[in-house]
Design a protein around this motif. Structure first.
Motif: not given
Length: 224
Positions: A24, A83, A27, A94-96
């Motif tokens: 994250t 993200n 970004v 993929t944190s989302s």
């Protein structure tokens, strides 16, 4: 099979530490460039997107909105967008796609809107529970329905984003795992399908971040 299939969504590493959440922070490596370097075409496109979103969110918030109130929604859009895109690259977590992150974004936003609305515009918030033109007989049921729909808003925001991210990634993973067992001709078809899916996922990444930001803006406009 299931453990291998969902392993790309596992935030923990071999050290039993949740180091994958560090993706994250990547970004922030992309955003500051436009402030220190000579403006490029990419920077100009990004500024155009921000200005367009600012004008649209300002219309959604109405004339009673405070100056700069669109900034939080544009920032939320940018965070989710970066993200989502980073998750499309190989070996980047993929944190989302996790409810841990999406609920962390949706719940405080919704809660702050509700607290502000019920403290400052109590009568207006009560009026929202009964839509205009509702027959008196149905008013108790409408209050229950509107209350439930209001309470599940942060959950629907979070689940919508994470489910869309998981679905596309799982489909690409399932198709990719069938590659070694296919012939050369079928592998060529598989590569074309994967490229098309990757294009679709790129569009989904933009759409879902936009939907999240727009719905958050609409929820905030209701409390004024």
């Amino acid at each position: 099979m299931m453990a291998n299939l969902f392993s790309s969504f596992d935030p923990s590493t071999n050290l039993n530490l949740s180091l994958n959440w560090l993706s994250t922070i990547l970004v922030f490596l992309f955003i500051p460039m436009g402030f220190w370097l000579i403006p490029s075409r990419l920077t100009m496109i990004w500024m155009l997107i921000i200005n367009t979103l600012h004008k649209e969110f300002k219309i959604l918030l109405g004339n009673n909105s405070i100056k700069g109130s669109t900034l939080i929604f544009i920032s939320t859009f940018a965070l989710i967008l970066f993200n989502n895109f980073l998750g499309l690259f190989p070996y980047i977590f993929t944190s989302s796609s996790h409810l841990t992150m999406t609920l962390t974004l949706a719940l405080p936003l919704w809660l702050s809107f509700m607290i502000y609305g019920w403290i400052n515009n109590t009568i207006h918030m009560f009026a929202h529970l009964v839509p205009q033109g509702t027959p008196p007989v149905l008013m108790p049921f409408m209050v229950c329905i509107e209350t439930i729909s209001n309470m599940i808003r942060p959950g629907t925001l979070a689940v919508r984003l994470s489910a869309n991210m998981i679905a596309g990634h799982l489909l690409m993973t399932l198709l990719g795992n069938t590659g070694p067992a296919l012939s050369i001709s079928l592998i060529n078809i598989l590569i074309i399908v994967q490229i098309l899916l990757l294009t679709l996922e790129s569009a989904v990444s933009i759409i879902q971040s936009y939907v999240f930001a727009v719905l958050s803006t609409l929820y905030s406009s209701e409390v004024n």
